[in-house]
Design a protein around this motif. Structure first.
Motif, PDB file in Angstrom:
ATOM      1  N   GLN A 178     -64.639-101.700  25.148  1.00 44.14           N
ATOM      2  CA  GLN A 178     -65.907-101.241  24.595  1.00 44.14           C
ATOM      3  C   GLN A 178     -67.039-101.681  25.518  1.00 44.14           C
ATOM      4  OE1 GLN A 178     -66.330-102.497  20.416  1.00 44.14           O
ATOM      5  NE2 GLN A 178     -66.077-100.341  19.885  1.00 44.14           N
ATOM      6  N   VAL A 179     -68.052-100.824  25.621  1.00 38.60           N
ATOM      7  CA  VAL A 179     -69.187-101.141  26.477  1.00 38.60           C
ATOM      8  C   VAL A 179     -70.472-100.643  25.831  1.00 38.60           C
ATOM      9  CG1 VAL A 179     -68.781 -99.019  27.811  1.00 38.60           C
ATOM     10  CG2 VAL A 179     -70.201-100.839  28.781  1.00 38.60           C
ATOM     11  N   ASN A 180     -71.442-101.549  25.741  1.00 37.82           N
ATOM     12  CA  ASN A 180     -72.761-101.167  25.248  1.00 37.82           C
ATOM     13  C   ASN A 180     -73.571-100.612  26.420  1.00 37.82           C
ATOM     14  OD1 ASN A 180     -75.867-102.316  24.919  1.00 37.82           O
ATOM     15  ND2 ASN A 180     -75.034-101.410  23.057  1.00 37.82           N
ATOM     16  N   VAL A 181     -74.126 -99.424  26.217  1.00 38.99           N
ATOM     17  CA  VAL A 181     -74.877 -98.756  27.279  1.00 38.99           C
ATOM     18  C   VAL A 181     -76.328 -98.601  26.852  1.00 38.99           C
ATOM     19  CG1 VAL A 181     -75.131 -96.638  28.629  1.00 38.99           C
ATOM     20  CG2 VAL A 181     -72.849 -97.502  28.079  1.00 38.99           C
ATOM     21  N   ILE A 182     -77.221 -99.056  27.710  1.00 41.75           N
ATOM     22  CA  ILE A 182     -78.651 -98.821  27.520  1.00 41.75           C
ATOM     23  C   ILE A 182     -79.145 -98.032  28.720  1.00 41.75           C
ATOM     24  CG2 ILE A 182     -80.941 -99.826  27.253  1.00 41.75           C
ATOM     25  CD1 ILE A 182     -79.680-102.227  25.950  1.00 41.75           C
ATOM     26  N   TYR A 183     -79.795 -96.926  28.434  1.00 40.46           N
ATOM     27  CA  TYR A 183     -80.298 -96.043  29.479  1.00 40.46           C
ATOM     28  C   TYR A 183     -81.810 -95.931  29.351  1.00 40.46           C
ATOM     29  CZ  TYR A 183     -81.305 -91.614  31.899  1.00 40.46           C
ATOM     30  OH  TYR A 183     -81.828 -90.644  32.711  1.00 40.46           O
ATOM     31  N   TYR A 184     -82.502 -96.144  30.461  1.00 38.77           N
ATOM     32  CA  TYR A 184     -83.952 -96.021  30.516  1.00 38.77           C
ATOM     33  C   TYR A 184     -84.326 -94.837  31.401  1.00 38.77           C
ATOM     34  CZ  TYR A 184     -83.666-100.958  29.079  1.00 38.77           C
ATOM     35  OH  TYR A 184     -83.378-102.141  28.441  1.00 38.77           O
ATOM     36  N   LEU A 185     -85.328 -94.071  30.977  1.00 37.93           N
ATOM     37  CA  LEU A 185     -85.792 -92.941  31.765  1.00 37.93           C
ATOM     38  C   LEU A 185     -87.306 -92.857  31.713  1.00 37.93           C
ATOM     39  CD1 LEU A 185     -85.347 -90.315  33.385  1.00 37.93           C
ATOM     40  CD2 LEU A 185     -85.202 -89.109  31.187  1.00 37.93           C
ATOM     41  N   GLN A 186     -87.905 -92.807  32.892  1.00 38.62           N
ATOM     42  CA  GLN A 186     -89.338 -92.545  32.992  1.00 38.62           C
ATOM     43  C   GLN A 186     -89.535 -91.470  34.038  1.00 38.62           C
ATOM     44  OE1 GLN A 186     -92.164 -95.771  32.742  1.00 38.62           O
ATOM     45  NE2 GLN A 186     -93.271 -94.980  34.513  1.00 38.62           N
ATOM     46  N   ILE A 187     -90.314 -90.458  33.701  1.00 43.68           N
ATOM     47  CA  ILE A 187     -90.477 -89.321  34.591  1.00 43.68           C
ATOM     48  C   ILE A 187     -91.931 -88.850  34.568  1.00 43.68           C
ATOM     49  CG2 ILE A 187     -89.782 -87.704  32.782  1.00 43.68           C
ATOM     50  CD1 ILE A 187     -88.548 -85.966  34.986  1.00 43.68           C
TER      51      ILE A 187
END
Length: 213
Positions: free
Chosen positions: A160-169
């Motif tokens: 299991q893996v916790n994924v956090i994704y950040y996006l700024q555009i």
């Protein structure tokens, strides 16, 4: 702009995305995928954070993120991708064109991906800031010159893996801000749902990346 200054600005922007925890406002959730927006940001297009725990390993997630040629299978509205330069198994430059809803023009960009792992925590970080000057601009397509993407992959249990994704555009062009905000808010949600399916493909069952232990 000098290279050192550009690197400094990119690192500063990435750090702000990851550390401004008190600025993230919960927006929506579907199938366990949580979307947050930085509503306090002065930018017209608000930064986005996505969080979900996948039934997979960090190495499997990293393998998908480094597999540029198959981005069209799961990344929202991706029309095409092309590898520009492969520096190493964990560093590359690529180009992508994104389908946008009418009346906006399609967007395109080039990005520099690097994947690193903390040797103690085993957390994998995949940074993907935009870069300029790699691919000539295309008529009828608006170039995105400023964007920062960041993935943080944290092991939380067996497979299991916790994924956090950040996006700024910061998209150029005349598309209304509300349309762009809606597009990048719905986009990550749909991408994460397809990412679940992408991870189940045999291609990513036993990936090998040299920096991962």
């Amino acid at each position: 702009m000098k290279l050192n200054t550009l690197i400094f600005l990119t690192l500063t922007l990435t750090a702000k995305l990851a550390t401004a925890q008190d600025e993230w406002t919960f927006k929506t959730e579907s199938d366990g995928i949580k979307i947050y927006s930085n509503t306090k940001s002065p930018l017209k297009v608000k930064p986005v954070k996505v969080e979900y725990t996948f039934n997979a390993t960090p190495i499997q997630l990293a393998a998908v993120l480094l597999d540029i040629k198959n981005y069209t299978d799961w990344i929202y509205k991706t029309k095409l991708t092309a590898l520009v330069k492969q520096v190493s198994p964990t560093e590359l430059f690529y180009y992508a064109e994104i389908n946008m809803p009418w009346p906006a023009q399609n967007r395109d960009f080039s990005a520099h991906i690097t994947a690193t792992q903390n040797p103690d925590t085993k957390v994998i970080t995949v940074d993907a800031p935009s870069v300029t000057g790699l691919v000539p601009e295309k008529e009828g397509v608006t170039r995105v010159r400023k964007s920062v993407g960041k993935w943080v992959l944290t092991p939380v249990g067996k497979n299991q893996v916790n994924v956090i994704y950040y996006l700024q555009i910061e998209p150029d062009g005349r598309a209304p801000t509300w349309l762009i905000n809606l597009f990048i808010s719905d986009g990550p949600m749909q991408s994460f749902k397809k990412l679940k399916l992408q991870l189940q493909k045999p291609l990513y069952r036993n990936p090998a990346l040299s920096f991962i232990k």
